[in-house]
Design a protein around this motif. Structure first.
Motif, PDB file in Angstrom:
ATOM      1  N   GLU A 165       0.815  -1.215   0.000  1.00 28.26           N
ATOM      2  CA  GLU A 165       0.000   0.000   0.000  1.00 28.26           C
ATOM      3  C   GLU A 165       0.851   1.268   0.000  1.00 28.26           C
ATOM      4  O   GLU A 165       0.639   2.177  -0.812  1.00 28.26           O
ATOM      5  CB  GLU A 165      -0.943   0.010   1.207  1.00 28.26           C
ATOM      6  N   ARG A 168       2.719   1.735  -3.295  1.00 33.00           N
ATOM      7  CA  ARG A 168       1.824   2.040  -4.418  1.00 33.00           C
ATOM      8  C   ARG A 168       1.436   3.516  -4.432  1.00 33.00           C
ATOM      9  O   ARG A 168       1.022   4.049  -5.468  1.00 33.00           O
ATOM     10  CB  ARG A 168       0.571   1.168  -4.357  1.00 33.00           C
ATOM     11  N   LYS A 169       1.559   4.179  -3.299  1.00 31.11           N
ATOM     12  CA  LYS A 169       1.170   5.591  -3.199  1.00 31.11           C
ATOM     13  C   LYS A 169       2.363   6.536  -3.281  1.00 31.11           C
ATOM     14  O   LYS A 169       2.255   7.716  -2.936  1.00 31.11           O
ATOM     15  CB  LYS A 169       0.409   5.828  -1.891  1.00 31.11           C
ATOM     16  N   GLU A 172       1.950   9.879  -4.863  1.00 36.68           N
ATOM     17  CA  GLU A 172       1.106  10.825  -4.132  1.00 36.68           C
ATOM     18  C   GLU A 172       1.798  11.367  -2.878  1.00 36.68           C
ATOM     19  O   GLU A 172       1.236  12.187  -2.160  1.00 36.68           O
ATOM     20  CB  GLU A 172      -0.206  10.144  -3.718  1.00 36.68           C
TER      21      GLU A 172
END
Length: 219
Positions: A165, A168-169, A172
């Protein structure tokens, strides 16, 4: 020139990286869930594939290597003439190394930073391939953000089917001087072709290189 080196050469030409000099490091997860990948030769193959990139990037054709679980070890750097059975000789047969525990990424990342900025400062960028099979602990984010002012690019490669998680970010992640990390996921790293692997590995590095050059972090 070996077939693998020809593939690396083609990847560098595609990414317009010919002539770029960079130090290359490989960080290998050696937590408990990685045991089979060490024993079945997959990790040895990974080291060989990344060495081909180092041989193109690094003027000494040398790959720096770390392993980590909840501790870390900085291993002997490797060149082509020392790659045979590297994993068996330097890792599996070395009983002094901590291995097959749980994962804790910040400790090894801080050592990577220490090597390339304190012990061996250079105007050359560092390209770090970070192999992980279980996702990373939350404090990893802080290290990525804080190292965004340094000439170090983190290329995370998730293998297996765990939850990645935080990685994957990455795109951002706020608060960084430049976007200094990329992530891609492979169910089975041994199944991907060299062409696809190198294309993925080098996907975002050229963009980062332009950004850090424009900000004066590297020449």
């Amino acid at each position: 020139m070996s077939p693998r080196k020809k593939i690396v050469q083609a990847a560098f030409e595609k990414k317009k990286l010919n002539g770029v000099v960079a130090r290359v490091g490989l960080v290998l997860d050696i937590s408990g869930s990685m045991r089979n990948l060490y024993l079945n030769g997959t990790v040895q193959e990974v080291v060989e594939r990344i060495l081909a990139v180092a041989s193109k990037f690094d003027d000494n054709q040398t790959l720096d290597v770390w392993i980590y679980d909840n501790e870390f070890s900085r291993l002997p750097s490797v060149k082509e003439n020392g790659i045979e059975n590297y994993v068996a000789k330097q890792i599996l047969n070395n009983e002094t190394l901590h291995k097959f525990g749980r994962n804790n990424e910040p400790l090894v990342m801080e050592d990577v930073i220490r090597k390339y900025t304190k012990e061996e400062p250079s105007t050359q960028p560092a390209f770090i391939v970070f192999i992980n099979d279980g996702g990373v602990v939350k404090p990893t984010k802080k290290v990525i953000v804080e190292s965004s002012t340094l000439p170090i690019f983190w290329q995370f490669v998730g293998i297996g089917n765990s939850d990645f998680e935080l990685l994957r970010k990455l795109d951002e992640m706020e608060g960084r001087f430049v976007d200094n990390a990329n992530f891609f996921h492979l169910d089975d790293i041994s199944a991907i072709s060299d062409e696809n692997l190198y294309d993925h590995l080098l996907h975002e590095f050229p963009e980062w290189l332009q950004a850090v050059k424009s900000k004066g972090l590297v020449l």
